[in-house]
Each structure stands twice: as structure tokens, then as C-alpha cells.
Design an enzyme around this catalytic site. Structure first.
Site, short mmCIF file in Angstrom:
data_model
loop_
_atom_site.label_atom_id
_atom_site.label_comp_id
_atom_site.label_asym_id
_atom_site.label_seq_id
_atom_site.Cartn_x
_atom_site.Cartn_y
_atom_site.Cartn_z
N THR A 44 0.82 -1.21 0.00
CA THR A 44 0.00 0.00 0.00
C THR A 44 0.86 1.26 0.00
OG1 THR A 44 -1.69 -1.18 1.26
CG2 THR A 44 -1.85 1.21 1.20
N TYR A 107 -13.66 -3.84 -1.26
CA TYR A 107 -14.83 -3.30 -1.94
C TYR A 107 -15.98 -4.30 -2.07
CZ TYR A 107 -17.81 -0.67 -5.08
OH TYR A 107 -18.89 -0.02 -5.62
N TYR A 132 -3.21 -9.81 5.17
CA TYR A 132 -3.17 -8.40 5.58
C TYR A 132 -4.59 -7.94 5.88
CZ TYR A 132 -2.27 -3.31 4.99
OH TYR A 132 -2.18 -1.95 5.15
N ARG A 137 -9.39 0.50 5.26
CA ARG A 137 -9.12 0.72 3.84
C ARG A 137 -9.93 -0.21 2.92
NH1 ARG A 137 -4.76 3.58 1.37
NH2 ARG A 137 -3.52 4.74 2.88
N LYS A 160 -0.62 -9.67 9.01
CA LYS A 160 -0.39 -8.27 9.34
C LYS A 160 -1.72 -7.72 9.83
CE LYS A 160 0.69 -3.75 7.30
NZ LYS A 160 0.95 -2.99 6.04
N ILE A 203 5.07 -4.38 10.36
CA ILE A 203 5.20 -3.93 8.97
C ILE A 203 4.88 -2.46 9.00
CG2 ILE A 203 4.36 -4.19 6.61
CD1 ILE A 203 3.86 -7.13 7.21
#
Length: 292
Positions: A44, A107, A132, A137, A160, A203
Site C-alpha cells: 500500500t 470493496y 493483511y 481501507r 499483518k 510492517i
């Protein structure tokens, strides 16, 4: 298992948005010289959502080649299409990545069963996979119960965790503490507590700016040196907050530019850091004595 500070490395660009390959290699050398324990390529923070496929894998290959087996390289391989994520994973494996970082499908909001099957398919490629989870987000959250099921699957080696919910993260650490499953914080501001609770690393966005200090924080926390860990963390906390003053990686690229490591370049729809935030971030960098 990778332990310590894993930088989510920024992708340097020129003013016209073209990737600056020379600066990317310079950044990798900077991390090798400053004790970064591993690098996430095309994640990202690396603006992967605006890279085309050719650029995506050239970034990974460039970092793999520059690292030259000195530290692990984790490739960004996430997608909201399972078939696309599988293809990304195959290409990352071919490029020589140590493992892949695969974000929860964004999404389209799959069910827990859908995410379980999604990551099973990705893991079948044979590249070790780190899940992740970043609900803010992606719009989807993978539950601890699902993560526990995924931890049983071959080639799924860690997570993560970027929900920012430390209580939930600690619960996961407790349930997985006797398994060979890596637990990484994805939130710099709570990473110290995460690591002191039994996590294996972070991370990190802040590692782009202070790689040596983040490495030292991780080592102190993992070894249970609470006094030193809190001391380092207190010093770094203003940076963690300053780097979220606008959407990531806007602040971190501005800071790297001020440090003389990258040129002024970012891709739309992201824009360069707004003028009103310059003084705040500049003061933070000065306090940390990272400017030349």
C-alpha cells in the site's frame, strides 16, 4: 519466521509520476545500512494500486536484485479478485520474493467463508503468504476465528493486523502463541504494545524514515526490555501520528523528499502533502534529527 522491523517501502517517482528506479535502489541500500529486517515491495505504501502489472513486478524484481539475499523481500500480491491474486502470487514467486502480503479482498465485501476460500486458493500457488487485515481501507474485516482456521493451512505463515484494535490483537497472539505463525502489527502507534504482548514484528510506515530506531524498538520489545522499548516508542510516537496527517503514503513521501532520498513525485489520485501540514511534519523530522 521474519522478526523485527519490516519496512513497507515507498515507491520513488519523478514529478511526472514515472518510477525513479535509481532512487528505489538508493532506498533499498538505505535500509540495508540501517538494520531493516525485511522489505515489503509494492504494498500500500508503495502505491501498488496505481502501478500497472509491468511496473508492479519490476519494483519487486528491482528490490529483490538490490537486496541480493541479505534480507527477505515480501511482495504485495493482494487483489479483490481471487484469480488475479493467484496470478500476482505466481509472478511474485517467479520474481524471487521470499513471501507474499495479501490484503483481504476490498470493496466487494466477501463473507468469512469467502475469505477463507480466497486465501486457500492463493496459498495453493506455493509461495508463503502473510494475510493483511486493514478494515478501514478495504471495508471488510477478517475475524480472529477465520484467521485461526487459516493458520492451519500450508503456506499461510502469518498475518499483518492493522485493525488498530489492540485487545483483539492480543487475543489472537494468545491463541496462536504456541504455533509457528507470524504475528505482525500493521499499526506503528500500537506496535510496541503488540510486540510486548508476544508479536513477532511490525510492517511499518515509520521505518521508511527511522529504520534503525524501528529495528531497535522491535528488538527491545521482543526481548522484553520494557523500559528501553517504552523510551524509544515515546520518542517515535510524534512521527507515527505525523505520518498519518494525510493519507499514506503522502506524508512519508514528503518526508523522504526532505531527507534527500526521493524526488517530488506521487500519482493521482494522491497528491503532494498540503502546505498547511508542512511545518508539523518538518518539526517532527527535526526533533528526530533525520534531516541532512
Amino acid at each position: 519466521m521474519i522478526r523485527g522491523s519490516i519496512v513497507a517501502i515507498a515507491t520513488p517517482m519523478k514529478r511526472n509520476g514515472v518510477i525513479d528506479w535509481e532512487s528505489l535502489r538508493t532506498l533499498v541500500k538505505f535500509h540495508l545500512e540501517n538494520n531493516t529486517d525485511a522489505i515489503v515491495a509494492a504494498g500500500t505504501t508503495g502505491e501498488t494500486t496505481t502501478l500497472n502489472l509491468e511496473e508492479h513486478f519490476k519494483v519487486i524484481r528491482t528490490i529483490v536484485n538490490e537486496v541480493n539475499n541479505k534480507i527477505p523481500v515480501i511482495a504485495g500480491i493482494g487483489a479483490n479478485s481471487t484469480s488475479e491474486a493467484v496470478n500476482l502470487t505466481k509472478s511474485a514467486k517467479k520474481a524471487g520474493a521470499h513471501s507474499g502480503l495479501s490484503v483481504t479482498p476490498y470493496y466487494n465485501k466477501p463473507t468469512q467463508c469467502g475469505m477463507l476460500d480466497h486465501f486457500k486458493e492463493i496459498a495453493s500457488v506455493g509461495l508463503p503468504i502473510i494475510i493483511y487485515n486493514v478494515p478501514k481501507r478495504t471495508g471488510v474485516d477478517i475475524y480472529n476465528e477465520t484467521i485461526l482456521k487459516l493458520s492451519e493451512i500450508k503456506n499461510i505463515i502469518g498475518i499483518k493486523e492493522s485493525s488498530g484494535d489492540l485487545e483483539r490483537a492480543v487475543e489472537l497472539i494468545e491463541k496462536l502463541k504456541y504455533k509457528d505463525f507470524a504475528l505482525y502489527s500493521g499499526d506503528d502507534s500500537t506496535a510496541c504494545e503488540f510486540l510486548l504482548s508476544g508479536g513477532h514484528g511490525v510492517i511499518s510506515v515509520s521505518s521508511n524514515i527511522v529504520p534503525k530506531k524501528m529495528h531497535e524498538l522491535c528488538i527491545a520489545s521482543i526481548e522484553g526490555n520494557i523500559e528501553l522499548a517504552y523510551k524509544i516508542n515515546k520518542k517515535l510516537m510524534p512521527l507515527h501520528y505525523a505520518l498519518s496527517i494525510e493519507s499514506n503514503p503522502i506524508p512519508v513521501k514528503w518526508a523522504l523528499n526532505k531527507m534527500g532520498l526521493v524526488k517530488k513525485g506521487i500519482r493521482l489520485p494522491l497528491t503532494w502533502l498540503a502546505n498547511k501540514y508542512h511545518s508539523t511534519l518538518l518539526k517532527t523530522l527535526q526533533l528526530l534529527e533525520v534531516l541532512k
